[in-house]
Write a protein that holds these residues in place. Structure first.
Motif, PDB file in Angstrom:
ATOM      1  N   VAL B 105       0.934   9.095   1.801  1.00 23.29           N
ATOM      2  CA  VAL B 105       0.659   8.244   0.638  1.00 23.29           C
ATOM      3  C   VAL B 105       0.293   6.830   1.099  1.00 23.29           C
ATOM      4  CG1 VAL B 105       1.700   7.175  -1.399  1.00 23.29           C
ATOM      5  CG2 VAL B 105       2.038   9.618  -0.958  1.00 23.29           C
ATOM      6  N   ILE B 106       1.007   6.322   2.097  1.00 20.32           N
ATOM      7  CA  ILE B 106       0.682   4.989   2.620  1.00 20.32           C
ATOM      8  C   ILE B 106      -0.674   5.006   3.313  1.00 20.32           C
ATOM      9  CG2 ILE B 106       1.301   3.309   4.419  1.00 20.32           C
ATOM     10  CD1 ILE B 106       4.243   3.796   3.657  1.00 20.32           C
ATOM     11  N   ALA B 107      -0.877   5.997   4.190  1.00 19.71           N
ATOM     12  CA  ALA B 107      -2.099   6.006   4.997  1.00 19.71           C
ATOM     13  C   ALA B 107      -3.337   6.237   4.139  1.00 19.71           C
ATOM     14  CB  ALA B 107      -1.997   7.075   6.087  1.00 19.71           C
ATOM     15  N   ARG B 108      -3.252   7.208   3.230  1.00 16.05           N
ATOM     16  CA  ARG B 108      -4.477   7.609   2.530  1.00 16.05           C
ATOM     17  C   ARG B 108      -4.675   6.917   1.199  1.00 16.05           C
ATOM     18  NH1 ARG B 108      -7.088  12.423   4.609  1.00 16.05           N
ATOM     19  NH2 ARG B 108      -5.840  13.257   6.306  1.00 16.05           N
ATOM     20  N   VAL B 109      -3.584   6.584   0.508  1.00 16.85           N
ATOM     21  CA  VAL B 109      -3.758   5.950  -0.809  1.00 16.85           C
ATOM     22  C   VAL B 109      -3.610   4.431  -0.701  1.00 16.85           C
ATOM     23  CG1 VAL B 109      -3.114   6.000  -3.247  1.00 16.85           C
ATOM     24  CG2 VAL B 109      -2.789   8.044  -1.840  1.00 16.85           C
ATOM     25  N   ALA B 110      -2.470   3.957  -0.171  1.00 18.51           N
ATOM     26  CA  ALA B 110      -2.213   2.514  -0.178  1.00 18.51           C
ATOM     27  C   ALA B 110      -3.210   1.748   0.693  1.00 18.51           C
ATOM     28  CB  ALA B 110      -0.779   2.231   0.276  1.00 18.51           C
ATOM     29  N   PHE B 111      -3.511   2.243   1.869  1.00 24.13           N
ATOM     30  CA  PHE B 111      -4.467   1.530   2.736  1.00 24.13           C
ATOM     31  C   PHE B 111      -5.833   1.429   2.069  1.00 24.13           C
ATOM     32  CE2 PHE B 111      -3.381   0.187   7.132  1.00 24.13           C
ATOM     33  CZ  PHE B 111      -2.009   0.279   6.996  1.00 24.13           C
ATOM     34  N   ARG B 112      -6.285   2.525   1.448  1.00 25.06           N
ATOM     35  CA  ARG B 112      -7.578   2.501   0.770  1.00 25.06           C
ATOM     36  C   ARG B 112      -7.537   1.540  -0.419  1.00 25.06           C
ATOM     37  NH1 ARG B 112     -12.527   2.829   1.667  1.00 25.06           N
ATOM     38  NH2 ARG B 112     -12.167   4.614   3.001  1.00 25.06           N
ATOM     39  N   MET B 113      -6.428   1.592  -1.150  1.00 23.78           N
ATOM     40  CA  MET B 113      -6.327   0.813  -2.400  1.00 23.78           C
ATOM     41  C   MET B 113      -6.249  -0.690  -2.121  1.00 23.78           C
ATOM     42  SD  MET B 113      -3.534   1.987  -5.199  1.00 23.78           S
ATOM     43  CE  MET B 113      -2.996   0.872  -6.495  1.00 23.78           C
ATOM     44  N   TYR B 114      -5.482  -1.077  -1.104  1.00 18.17           N
ATOM     45  CA  TYR B 114      -5.249  -2.516  -0.890  1.00 18.17           C
ATOM     46  C   TYR B 114      -6.155  -3.122   0.163  1.00 18.17           C
ATOM     47  CZ  TYR B 114      -1.389  -1.949  -4.017  1.00 18.17           C
ATOM     48  OH  TYR B 114      -0.664  -1.675  -5.142  1.00 18.17           O
ATOM     49  N   LEU B 115      -6.519  -2.359   1.184  1.00 18.69           N
ATOM     50  CA  LEU B 115      -7.340  -2.922   2.260  1.00 18.69           C
ATOM     51  C   LEU B 115      -8.756  -2.352   2.281  1.00 18.69           C
ATOM     52  CD1 LEU B 115      -4.709  -2.886   5.137  1.00 18.69           C
ATOM     53  CD2 LEU B 115      -5.501  -4.876   3.845  1.00 18.69           C
ATOM     54  N   GLY B 116      -8.981  -1.308   1.500  1.00 19.84           N
ATOM     55  CA  GLY B 116     -10.317  -0.733   1.449  1.00 19.84           C
ATOM     56  C   GLY B 116     -10.691   0.057   2.693  1.00 19.84           C
ATOM     57  N   VAL B 117      -9.704   0.436   3.486  1.00 24.79           N
ATOM     58  CA  VAL B 117     -10.010   1.207   4.696  1.00 24.79           C
ATOM     59  C   VAL B 117      -9.178   2.493   4.737  1.00 24.79           C
ATOM     60  CG1 VAL B 117     -10.588  -0.841   6.057  1.00 24.79           C
ATOM     61  CG2 VAL B 117      -8.254   0.073   6.130  1.00 24.79           C
ATOM     62  N   SER B 118      -9.610   3.422   5.575  1.00 25.93           N
ATOM     63  CA  SER B 118      -8.900   4.678   5.739  1.00 25.93           C
ATOM     64  C   SER B 118      -7.923   4.580   6.896  1.00 25.93           C
ATOM     65  CB  SER B 118      -9.882   5.808   6.057  1.00 25.93           C
ATOM     66  OG  SER B 118     -10.770   5.970   4.994  1.00 25.93           O
ATOM     67  N   ALA B 119      -6.774   5.167   6.714  1.00 27.48           N
ATOM     68  CA  ALA B 119      -5.828   5.281   7.822  1.00 27.48           C
ATOM     69  C   ALA B 119      -5.380   6.740   7.890  1.00 27.48           C
ATOM     70  CB  ALA B 119      -4.634   4.363   7.602  1.00 27.48           C
ATOM     71  N   ARG B 120      -4.753   7.107   9.016  1.00 28.93           N
ATOM     72  CA  ARG B 120      -4.266   8.484   9.133  1.00 28.93           C
ATOM     73  C   ARG B 120      -2.853   8.452   9.722  1.00 28.93           C
ATOM     74  NH1 ARG B 120      -7.706   7.449  13.236  1.00 28.93           N
ATOM     75  NH2 ARG B 120      -6.998   8.010  15.327  1.00 28.93           N
ATOM     76  N   VAL B 121      -2.167   9.581   9.558  1.00 22.13           N
ATOM     77  CA  VAL B 121      -0.794   9.692  10.039  1.00 22.13           C
ATOM     78  C   VAL B 121      -0.800  10.322  11.422  1.00 22.13           C
ATOM     79  CG1 VAL B 121       1.464  10.742   9.589  1.00 22.13           C
ATOM     80  CG2 VAL B 121       0.051   9.909   7.686  1.00 22.13           C
ATOM     81  N   ALA B 122       0.061   9.841  12.312  1.00 21.74           N
ATOM     82  CA  ALA B 122       0.157  10.405  13.662  1.00 21.74           C
ATOM     83  C   ALA B 122       1.610  10.352  14.124  1.00 21.74           C
ATOM     84  CB  ALA B 122      -0.729   9.621  14.628  1.00 21.74           C
ATOM     85  N   SER B 123       1.883  11.108  15.168  1.00 18.23           N
ATOM     86  CA  SER B 123       3.177  11.046  15.860  1.00 18.23           C
ATOM     87  C   SER B 123       4.371  11.112  14.902  1.00 18.23           C
ATOM     88  CB  SER B 123       3.278   9.751  16.688  1.00 18.23           C
ATOM     89  OG  SER B 123       2.114   9.543  17.439  1.00 18.23           O
ATOM     90  N   VAL B 124       4.372  12.135  14.046  1.00 18.34           N
ATOM     91  CA  VAL B 124       5.504  12.305  13.133  1.00 18.34           C
ATOM     92  C   VAL B 124       6.691  12.836  13.925  1.00 18.34           C
ATOM     93  CG1 VAL B 124       6.332  13.482  11.058  1.00 18.34           C
ATOM     94  CG2 VAL B 124       3.927  12.782  11.227  1.00 18.34           C
ATOM     95  N   ALA B 125       7.857  12.219  13.784  1.00 19.71           N
ATOM     96  CA  ALA B 125       9.050  12.687  14.494  1.00 19.71           C
ATOM     97  C   ALA B 125       9.429  14.079  13.993  1.00 19.71           C
ATOM     98  CB  ALA B 125      10.200  11.708  14.266  1.00 19.71           C
ATOM     99  N   GLU B 126       9.972  14.872  14.890  1.00 19.00           N
ATOM    100  CA  GLU B 126      10.317  16.263  14.564  1.00 19.00           C
ATOM    101  C   GLU B 126      11.191  16.360  13.306  1.00 19.00           C
ATOM    102  OE1 GLU B 126      10.088  20.413  15.563  1.00 19.00           O
ATOM    103  OE2 GLU B 126       9.010  18.666  16.319  1.00 19.00           O
ATOM    104  N   ASP B 127      12.125  15.424  13.141  1.00 16.04           N
ATOM    105  CA  ASP B 127      13.014  15.481  11.978  1.00 16.04           C
ATOM    106  C   ASP B 127      12.454  14.692  10.794  1.00 16.04           C
ATOM    107  OD1 ASP B 127      13.253  12.873  12.763  1.00 16.04           O
ATOM    108  OD2 ASP B 127      15.442  12.880  12.949  1.00 16.04           O
TER     109      ASP B 127
END
Lengths: 210, 210
Positions: B105-127
């Motif tokens: 939600v932060i990477a794909r919605v909030a970044f686009r909405m507030y900064l006008g750019v795309s971000a992606r999620v990486a390195s999610v911890a196992e838990d």
């Protein structure tokens, strides 16, 4: 040419209010909308809160609201110097051959392009050497509640005055720019007064240009 | 439900990387674009120059780059608290039932909405208790040339970390957020690390909520 309208008749010649056809309000408004759509955009609320943080920081630093006004104008001036190139490259606005022509370009193209709002020109001096830019909505001032102690002394959006001054200086107009009315002070609208001080006809040598 | 995929098979269950269907990347990206079009917008160059003025002011005030990082994070935290309501009201993003869902939600919605750019999620911890938000373009850092003395110490865009922390706190996630990589330091991309510290299950009484 449009500014010759009325020549030879008994009517007073009002050079200042008659602009060339490519400065028509509708044409400039369209330019502003197009340029604004092409540019990268940032959310207005984030921009407003960031600007608010800057003003608050200056209030803490300088304490005297008059000095904060000066600092905001100075920061805006540097921003205006930077934005002028971008504006000339991207706006598609016609070149201004007389100072008074900058009024409609600022109000209808630059305000739409940078702030996303419409402004209009008012109170043009008879000789065309001064004008007001009037606007109701001010995205910089969204969410602002002015403390009473600052309300009558701080011009919250004074950065805009500096930005106009810096940008006009890049096209050889030395001006003074100041807020006259501000919705944050209880006025019905915002009004910025722009007055020509000096027109430079020669470019300064490159190393003195800024 | 998606997080049950793999049950009963010999494959390891990777809860954290399987999100409900309404958290699909394409659906969230579309939401971000729609919300960004509905919002008031300010020109990215003006926003970048204003943010630059704020950072420069803090550098002058605090001298120590480490302290500037702290101050930027603090200012961003207050902005995040304010933006959270706006985000919940306007984004149309699905409610996050698990912490890990906030990542997309932060990477794909909030970044686009507030900064006008795309971000992606990486390195999610196992838990699922930590993740990175990765992005190449950073509109706040356009036009920035970092002085060598600051380059390895200042996290220029640290306001973003504070904004994420403030916004997540409004939905009961107490997190620590920090830059790990920054293009301004010569990294290939920007990376912000978000780590869960505490999940609040009860709302605080209204007068303690902020």
């Amino acid at each position: 040419m449009a500014q010759d309208a009325g020549r030879g008749s008994g009517a007073p010649r009002r050079k200042v209010s008659t602009l060339p056809a490519n400065f028509s309000g509708a044409a400039l408004t369209r330019l502003g909308e197009q340029a604004s759509q092409r540019a990268e955009q940032v959310n207005g609320e984030l921009a407003a809160l960031t600007y608010g943080a800057l003003v608050r920081q200056l209030v803490v630093d300088y304490e005297d609201p008059g000095e904060v006004n000066v600092q905001l104008e100075r920061l805006g001036y540097n921003i205006g110097l930077r934005l002028a190139d971008d504006f000339l490259a991207r706006s598609g606005a016609p070149p201004c051959r007389r100072f008074v022509e900058t009024s409609e370009v600022i109000a209808r193209v630059a305000f739409r392009m940078y702030l996303g709002v419409s402004a209009r020109v008012a109170s043009v001096a008879e000789d065309g050497s001064a004008y007001s830019v009037v606007f109701e909505e001010n995205p910089l001032a969204d969410f602002v509640e002015m403390p009473t102690a600052l309300r009558d002394q701080l011009w919250f959006s004074n950065l805009l005055c500096g930005a106009i001054r810096g940008a006009l200086e890049m096209v050889q107009y030395v001006v003074s720019v100041s807020f006259v009315r501000d919705v944050l002070r209880g006025d019905a609208y915002n009004e910025i007064r722009v007055a020509l001080r000096e027109q430079r006809y020669e470019r300064a040598p490159p190393d003195e240009e800024l």
